[in-house]
Design an enzyme around this catalytic site. Structure first.
Site, PDB file in Angstrom:
ATOM      1  N   GLU A  43      43.687   4.272  87.756  1.00 43.63           N
ATOM      2  CA  GLU A  43      43.571   4.547  89.192  1.00 43.63           C
ATOM      3  C   GLU A  43      44.300   5.843  89.500  1.00 43.63           C
ATOM      4  O   GLU A  43      45.496   5.963  89.231  1.00 43.63           O
ATOM      5  CB  GLU A  43      44.178   3.400  89.995  1.00 43.63           C
ATOM      6  CG  GLU A  43      44.268   3.652  91.480  1.00 43.63           C
ATOM      7  CD  GLU A  43      45.093   2.594  92.202  1.00 43.63           C
ATOM      8  OE1 GLU A  43      45.695   2.937  93.245  1.00 43.63           O
ATOM      9  OE2 GLU A  43      45.147   1.439  91.739  1.00 43.63           O
ATOM     10  N   ARG A  47      47.260  11.114  96.559  1.00 44.67           N
ATOM     11  CA  ARG A  47      48.539  11.450  97.178  1.00 44.67           C
ATOM     12  C   ARG A  47      48.950  12.893  96.935  1.00 44.67           C
ATOM     13  O   ARG A  47      50.015  13.319  97.414  1.00 44.67           O
ATOM     14  CB  ARG A  47      49.652  10.535  96.638  1.00 44.67           C
ATOM     15  CG  ARG A  47      49.457   9.063  96.930  1.00 44.67           C
ATOM     16  CD  ARG A  47      50.637   8.268  96.401  1.00 44.67           C
ATOM     17  NE  ARG A  47      50.420   6.836  96.507  1.00 44.67           N
ATOM     18  CZ  ARG A  47      51.273   5.916  96.064  1.00 44.67           C
ATOM     19  NH1 ARG A  47      52.413   6.293  95.495  1.00 44.67           N
ATOM     20  NH2 ARG A  47      51.006   4.628  96.186  1.00 44.67           N
ATOM     21  N   THR A  70      44.979   4.813  96.909  1.00 45.01           N
ATOM     22  CA  THR A  70      45.538   5.322  98.164  1.00 45.01           C
ATOM     23  C   THR A  70      44.439   5.968  99.024  1.00 45.01           C
ATOM     24  O   THR A  70      44.636   7.024  99.620  1.00 45.01           O
ATOM     25  CB  THR A  70      46.701   6.312  97.918  1.00 45.01           C
ATOM     26  OG1 THR A  70      47.508   5.864  96.830  1.00 45.01           O
ATOM     27  CG2 THR A  70      47.600   6.404  99.141  1.00 45.01           C
ATOM     28  N   LYS A 130      44.216  -6.383  96.586  1.00 41.99           N
ATOM     29  CA  LYS A 130      45.432  -5.845  95.986  1.00 41.99           C
ATOM     30  C   LYS A 130      46.623  -6.404  96.751  1.00 41.99           C
ATOM     31  O   LYS A 130      46.734  -6.189  97.966  1.00 41.99           O
ATOM     32  CB  LYS A 130      45.389  -4.317  96.079  1.00 41.99           C
ATOM     33  CG  LYS A 130      46.696  -3.604  95.768  1.00 41.99           C
ATOM     34  CD  LYS A 130      46.484  -2.100  95.929  1.00 41.99           C
ATOM     35  CE  LYS A 130      47.784  -1.328  95.777  1.00 41.99           C
ATOM     36  NZ  LYS A 130      47.555   0.125  95.781  1.00 41.99           N
TER      37      LYS A 130
END
Length: 210
Positions: A43, A47, A70, A130
């Site tokens: 993943e 960011r 994210t 998640k």
């Protein structure tokens, strides 16, 4: 998007490196190190300014299934999928993000931190979420407390998990996979410690298979 679809995308992987990569220049060597360690998926978090290019480079690596993490907006979903993301992970539950992933046919794993958020995800047709941030929320006791009234839910706990805590999470039948950043930290990348990344990844993959 069901956990069956996600499990197919992950190809049986039960440990997922979560990567925050400051520079696209490290993406190729990083992908090589993860694949050499036996990782099947990764993943890449959105960011950093180079996240899109990192994702594109790693997605082109034949040995990895790469997703975007994210992801906060539908626009980021579009960017991630265009860059080659095979799945999308979000730190929270956002209806617009989930809807856009559905329109594009991309598995999405929204973050949840409460029973209320889990119910919203289930109502949206999702059965894999998640648990984030897992350890600060209470870790395995929290996961089990949520799993008990919602046996249809599958979890990908992430947040504060390391190589030792990972094994206990994976022993729980409600856990599909575990995400963690300890295998490839920003410090590893800054120092170019790709052999250490390979070693830590191999150790995690081996632990996840026992």
């Amino acid at each position: 998007m069901s956990d069956t679809d996600l499990a197919s995308v992950l190809a049986g992987a039960r440990v997922m490196p979560v990567l925050t990569v400051p520079s696209a220049a490290t993406a190729g060597p990083l992908a090589d190190a993860l694949a050499a360690g036996g990782a099947r998926c990764a993943e890449v978090t959105f960011r950093t300014p180079d996240a899109e290019q990192v994702l594109k480079t790693m997605a082109a690596h034949g040995g990895l299934t790469v997703g975007a993490g994210t992801v906060l907006t539908p626009e980021q979903v579009d960017l991630a999928v265009a860059a080659g993301a095979r799945f999308v992970v979000s730190p929270g539950f956002d209806e617009a993000v989930v809807a856009r992933c559905g329109e594009l046919g991309v598995p999405v794993v929204p973050g949840i931190a409460s029973a209320t958020e889990l119910m919203r995800a289930l109502r949206a047709g999702l059965d894999t979420v998640k648990l984030f941030p897992s350890e600060p929320l209470g870790g395995i006791p929290m996961l089990r407390a949520l799993a008990a009234p919602f046996p249809q839910a599958r979890f990908v706990p992430t947040g504060g998990i390391d190589a030792y805590r990972m094994t206990a999470y994976l022993a729980d039948p409600a856990v599909l996979a575990v995400g963690g950043s300890w295998m490839a930290t920003a410090a590893h990348l800054e120092r170019g410690e790709y052999e250490e990344i390979r070693r830590l990844t191999a150790e995690a993959v081996q632990r996840s298979a026992t």
